[in-house]
Design a protein around this motif. Structure first.
Motif, PDB file in Angstrom:
ATOM      1  N   SER A   1      -2.152  10.321  -4.664  1.00 40.44           N
ATOM      2  CA  SER A   1      -2.333   9.605  -3.406  1.00 40.44           C
ATOM      3  C   SER A   1      -3.383  10.299  -2.547  1.00 40.44           C
ATOM      4  CB  SER A   1      -1.000   9.539  -2.646  1.00 40.44           C
ATOM      5  OG  SER A   1      -1.204   9.200  -1.290  1.00 40.44           O
ATOM      6  N   GLU A   2      -4.369   9.541  -2.104  1.00 38.19           N
ATOM      7  CA  GLU A   2      -5.413  10.106  -1.239  1.00 38.19           C
ATOM      8  C   GLU A   2      -4.813  10.622   0.056  1.00 38.19           C
ATOM      9  OE1 GLU A   2      -8.046  10.045   2.162  1.00 38.19           O
ATOM     10  OE2 GLU A   2      -6.584   8.445   1.732  1.00 38.19           O
TER      11      GLU A   2
ATOM     12  N   GLY B   1       2.116   2.596  -3.491  1.00 38.38           N
ATOM     13  CA  GLY B   1       1.218   3.450  -4.269  1.00 38.38           C
ATOM     14  C   GLY B   1       1.316   4.913  -3.868  1.00 38.38           C
ATOM     15  N   HIS B   2       1.518   5.168  -2.574  1.00 36.58           N
ATOM     16  CA  HIS B   2       1.619   6.549  -2.102  1.00 36.58           C
ATOM     17  C   HIS B   2       2.913   7.209  -2.548  1.00 36.58           C
ATOM     18  CE1 HIS B   2      -1.996   6.220   0.255  1.00 36.58           C
ATOM     19  NE2 HIS B   2      -1.510   5.229   1.014  1.00 36.58           N
TER      20      HIS B   2
ATOM     21  N   ASP C   1       3.408   7.645  -6.662  1.00 31.77           N
ATOM     22  CA  ASP C   1       2.574   8.662  -7.322  1.00 31.77           C
ATOM     23  C   ASP C   1       1.886   9.504  -6.247  1.00 31.77           C
ATOM     24  OD1 ASP C   1       1.226  10.156  -9.160  1.00 31.77           O
ATOM     25  OD2 ASP C   1      -0.186   8.589  -9.754  1.00 31.77           O
ATOM     26  N   PRO C   2       2.644  10.343  -5.541  1.00 32.53           N
ATOM     27  CA  PRO C   2       2.069  11.088  -4.414  1.00 32.53           C
ATOM     28  C   PRO C   2       0.955  12.050  -4.832  1.00 32.53           C
ATOM     29  CG  PRO C   2       4.277  11.873  -4.922  1.00 32.53           C
ATOM     30  CD  PRO C   2       4.080  10.616  -5.705  1.00 32.53           C
TER      31      PRO C   2
ATOM     32  N   GLU D   1       0.834  -1.205   0.000  1.00 29.84           N
ATOM     33  CA  GLU D   1       0.000   0.000   0.000  1.00 29.84           C
ATOM     34  C   GLU D   1       0.869   1.256   0.000  1.00 29.84           C
ATOM     35  OE1 GLU D   1      -3.307   2.269   2.826  1.00 29.84           O
ATOM     36  OE2 GLU D   1      -2.760   0.181   3.226  1.00 29.84           O
TER      37      GLU D   1
ATOM     38  N   CYS E   1       9.294  10.798  -0.225  1.00 32.14           N
ATOM     39  CA  CYS E   1       9.065   9.650  -1.104  1.00 32.14           C
ATOM     40  C   CYS E   1      10.373   8.966  -1.491  1.00 32.14           C
ATOM     41  CB  CYS E   1       8.305  10.097  -2.353  1.00 32.14           C
ATOM     42  SG  CYS E   1       6.615  10.649  -2.009  1.00 32.14           S
TER      43      CYS E   1
END
Length: 289
Positions: free
Chosen positions: A108-109, A100-101, A104-105, A97, A128
């Motif tokens: 990213s939610e 993903g952050h 592609d920040p 998980e 990152c």
């Protein structure tokens, strides 16, 4: 606000004192336009000669920091700590998980909850890149800390160029004022056959150049350079906090200890209290859930 107040005080004290001493503005107003063309134009030209186009644009942009102050607020530091706590906890519980952050920040939610941080590419890249490297087993705390130090120092040098450029201009303004004054004296010598009242005005106009160069250097541009440098230095604390939390994470401290290290390295006047940060971390956990 304080920048504007300071400028008002400088002008009020200098010119107010001049008027209170019986001075008249006639000679100053009659000469200041030409003297400003000579001094200001020469200073602007020298500034362009000594700096790249990017540096000129950066400096013009950074002048606004005199009035706006530091970029980061206490709320931003708190948000940063909550963001890094969530990322560290995710890296321990669900590395897939996390990928993903950090890959592609901008989509990213998690990062999108903090738009001010997301808008700063340097802060996002520091976070990152470090977490991505840790996922690739580049996780020696001492080596990573050294890399982060060099990266932050490089960014600080770049950010501090505006203050250096402004200070260089301030250092040159008194000499340019002398240049303007000498030109005024040359003009006066060309009218040496005129009566004393005319010569007095010409000499007074020449001295306006010396006054203007010194006044701009020590009353305006020099303080601007100092203020820009101070704001840049304070904003660098934001990136230093990222370094401290990231290194603490590589030492495998629990997430709450990592952010506590960051909290204690936050400047005192911007540091959230332990209880306030604890409440924010709890709220962040609930939001993530």
């Amino acid at each position: 606000m304080f920048g504007i107040i300071g400028i008002v005080i400088v002008f009020a004290m200098v010119f107010g004192g001049y008027v209170a001493a019986g001075g008249k503005f006639g000679i100053i107003l009659g000469s200041i336009g030409y003297e400003m063309i000579i001094i200001g134009g020469a200073a602007a030209g020298a500034f362009v000669i000594g700096n790249s186009l990017a540096a000129v644009k950066q400096t013009l942009s950074d002048v606004g920091k005199v009035f706006k102050g530091p970029r980061w607020t206490g709320q931003d530091y708190q948000d940063l700590l909550v963001l890094m706590f969530t990322l560290i906890r995710t890296s321990r519980q669900n590395p897939l998980e996390l990928e993903g952050h950090v890959e592609d920040p901008h989509n990213s939610e998690l990062f999108q909850r903090y738009p001010r941080i997301l808008a700063d590419h340097e802060a996002v890249d520091l976070i990152c890149d470090t977490m991505r490297a840790a996922g690739m087993n580049y996780d020696d705390p001492h080596q990573v800390e050294e890399v982060l130090n060099k990266r932050i120092e490089s960014a600080a040098q770049h950010a501090g160029h505006s203050a250096h450029a402004l200070q260089t201009m301030a250092d040159g303004l008194p000499a340019l004022g002398i240049v303007a004054a000498v030109l005024g004296v040359i003009k006066t010598m060309g009218s040496i056959d005129q009566p004393p009242e005319i010569l007095g005005k010409l000499i007074g106009g020449a001295l306006v150049g010396t006054f203007l160069g010194v006044f701009l250097a020590y009353g305006i541009i020099g303080p601007f350079a100092t203020k820009v440098g101070a704001v840049v230095d304070e904003d660098q604390n934001f990136y230093a906090l990222i370094r401290e939390v990231m290194v603490a994470n590589l030492h495998r401290h629990p997430p709450n200890i990592c952010v506590e290290v960051g909290r204690q390295n936050t400047p005192h006047h911007l540091r959230p209290s332990f209880n306030v940060l604890d409440d924010a971390l709890r709220a962040g956990k609930q939001e993530a859930a």
